[in-house]
Motif scaffolding. Sequence first.
Motif, PDB file in Angstrom:
ATOM      1  N   GLU A 161      13.870  -7.197   0.671  1.00 42.10           N
ATOM      2  CA  GLU A 161      12.982  -6.114   0.235  1.00 42.10           C
ATOM      3  C   GLU A 161      12.856  -6.081  -1.288  1.00 42.10           C
ATOM      4  N   ASN A 162      13.972  -6.234  -1.999  1.00 36.82           N
ATOM      5  CA  ASN A 162      13.961  -6.169  -3.464  1.00 36.82           C
ATOM      6  C   ASN A 162      13.523  -7.469  -4.118  1.00 36.82           C
ATOM      7  N   GLY A 163      13.520  -8.567  -3.359  1.00 35.75           N
ATOM      8  CA  GLY A 163      13.087  -9.860  -3.885  1.00 35.75           C
ATOM      9  C   GLY A 163      11.642 -10.123  -3.518  1.00 35.75           C
ATOM     10  N   PRO A 164      11.437 -10.924  -2.475  1.00 32.56           N
ATOM     11  CA  PRO A 164      10.061 -11.230  -2.065  1.00 32.56           C
ATOM     12  C   PRO A 164       9.267 -10.010  -1.589  1.00 32.56           C
ATOM     13  N   GLY A 165       9.980  -8.963  -1.144  1.00 32.43           N
ATOM     14  CA  GLY A 165       9.292  -7.746  -0.698  1.00 32.43           C
ATOM     15  C   GLY A 165       9.246  -7.619   0.815  1.00 32.43           C
ATOM     16  N   ILE A 166       8.549  -6.599   1.262  1.00 39.79           N
ATOM     17  CA  ILE A 166       8.414  -6.330   2.694  1.00 39.79           C
ATOM     18  C   ILE A 166       7.735  -7.538   3.350  1.00 39.79           C
ATOM     19  N   PRO A 167       8.359  -8.124   4.376  1.00 40.55           N
ATOM     20  CA  PRO A 167       7.731  -9.262   5.058  1.00 40.55           C
ATOM     21  C   PRO A 167       6.369  -8.875   5.651  1.00 40.55           C
ATOM     22  N   ALA A 168       5.461  -9.821   5.664  1.00 39.57           N
ATOM     23  CA  ALA A 168       4.097  -9.570   6.150  1.00 39.57           C
ATOM     24  C   ALA A 168       4.097  -9.036   7.569  1.00 39.57           C
ATOM     25  N   GLU A 169       4.977  -9.550   8.450  1.00 44.17           N
ATOM     26  CA  GLU A 169       4.993  -9.104   9.836  1.00 44.17           C
ATOM     27  C   GLU A 169       5.493  -7.665   9.958  1.00 44.17           C
ATOM     28  N   VAL A 170       6.350  -7.239   9.043  1.00 44.83           N
ATOM     29  CA  VAL A 170       6.808  -5.849   9.026  1.00 44.83           C
ATOM     30  C   VAL A 170       5.672  -4.934   8.586  1.00 44.83           C
ATOM     31  N   GLN A 171       4.981  -5.333   7.532  1.00 44.14           N
ATOM     32  CA  GLN A 171       3.859  -4.516   7.053  1.00 44.14           C
ATOM     33  C   GLN A 171       2.760  -4.437   8.096  1.00 44.14           C
ATOM     34  N   ALA A 172       2.522  -5.547   8.796  1.00 43.85           N
ATOM     35  CA  ALA A 172       1.504  -5.541   9.856  1.00 43.85           C
ATOM     36  C   ALA A 172       1.885  -4.563  10.966  1.00 43.85           C
ATOM     37  N   LEU A 173       3.150  -4.525  11.341  1.00 45.60           N
ATOM     38  CA  LEU A 173       3.607  -3.592  12.371  1.00 45.60           C
ATOM     39  C   LEU A 173       3.478  -2.154  11.880  1.00 45.60           C
ATOM     40  N   SER A 174       3.860  -1.917  10.646  1.00 40.85           N
ATOM     41  CA  SER A 174       3.735  -0.576  10.068  1.00 40.85           C
ATOM     42  C   SER A 174       2.277  -0.130  10.036  1.00 40.85           C
ATOM     43  N   ASP A 175       1.383  -1.032   9.649  1.00 40.04           N
ATOM     44  CA  ASP A 175      -0.050  -0.718   9.619  1.00 40.04           C
ATOM     45  C   ASP A 175      -0.592  -0.462  11.022  1.00 40.04           C
ATOM     46  N   LEU A 176      -0.112  -1.231  12.012  1.00 44.13           N
ATOM     47  CA  LEU A 176      -0.529  -1.033  13.395  1.00 44.13           C
ATOM     48  C   LEU A 176      -0.150   0.374  13.861  1.00 44.13           C
ATOM     49  N   ILE A 177       1.079   0.774  13.577  1.00 40.75           N
ATOM     50  CA  ILE A 177       1.549   2.113  13.942  1.00 40.75           C
ATOM     51  C   ILE A 177       0.742   3.175  13.196  1.00 40.75           C
ATOM     52  N   GLY A 178       0.531   2.957  11.907  1.00 43.97           N
ATOM     53  CA  GLY A 178      -0.217   3.913  11.096  1.00 43.97           C
ATOM     54  C   GLY A 178      -1.637   4.123  11.584  1.00 43.97           C
ATOM     55  N   GLY A 179      -2.246   3.093  12.135  1.00 43.85           N
ATOM     56  CA  GLY A 179      -3.622   3.184  12.628  1.00 43.85           C
ATOM     57  C   GLY A 179      -3.746   3.684  14.049  1.00 43.85           C
ATOM     58  N   ALA A 180      -2.619   3.909  14.711  1.00 45.66           N
ATOM     59  CA  ALA A 180      -2.638   4.354  16.107  1.00 45.66           C
ATOM     60  C   ALA A 180      -2.842   5.859  16.201  1.00 45.66           C
ATOM     61  N   ASP A 181      -3.428   6.278  17.304  1.00 44.30           N
ATOM     62  CA  ASP A 181      -3.522   7.706  17.601  1.00 44.30           C
ATOM     63  C   ASP A 181      -2.247   8.209  18.271  1.00 44.30           C
TER      64      ASP A 181
END
Length: 184
Positions: free
Chosen positions: A50-70
């Motif tokens: 998290e502090n180096g390369p950052g949030i992995p793309a697959e984690v952010q994609a999952l977070s975005d999927l949840i965020g866009g859900a009803d």
Amino acid sequence: MPDLKLVGLCGSMRKASTNRMLLNEAARLFGPASYTEGDLNLPLYNGDIENGPGIPAEVQALSDLIGGADAVILTTPEYNKGVSGVLKNALDWISRTKNAPWKDKPIAVISAAAGTQGGARANSMLRTLMLPFNPLLIPGPEVMLGQSAQQFDAQGRLTSEMGVKLLTELTGKLRAEALRMRQG
């Protein structure tokens, strides 16, 4: 009004898991919606990543999927009297994303297990783990499917009359809350 967006997260990685079958039944009983199961095959949480390369793309994609859900349905097996490691890992990673995807999100928690209690401890633990995220947890009815291997037919349909009744009631409440939230 466009279809509701429903996301499911299954704490079991096995494709033929009874938790996945229960999740699929919940999505079916939820009614008309676009449904996506989130991928929990994520790297283990590591603050150095998290502090180096950052949030992995697959984690952010999952977070975005949840965020866009009803609405979201979470299901967990019970491993050693608690939630599965894969589900806990996903929650830990998602908690580190910036978009707070769980906040005020209607969430239903269900579980299936081989034992007679249906993963009651894992179900309770998962509810507790969700509290810091401030979701809108649907309080019940609680769906904890015991002796889960005997509860589905060859097509993966839930055969327990009581199980179907409880799951229908829970998903109906989840749907009503998702519609209420959408209307503002």
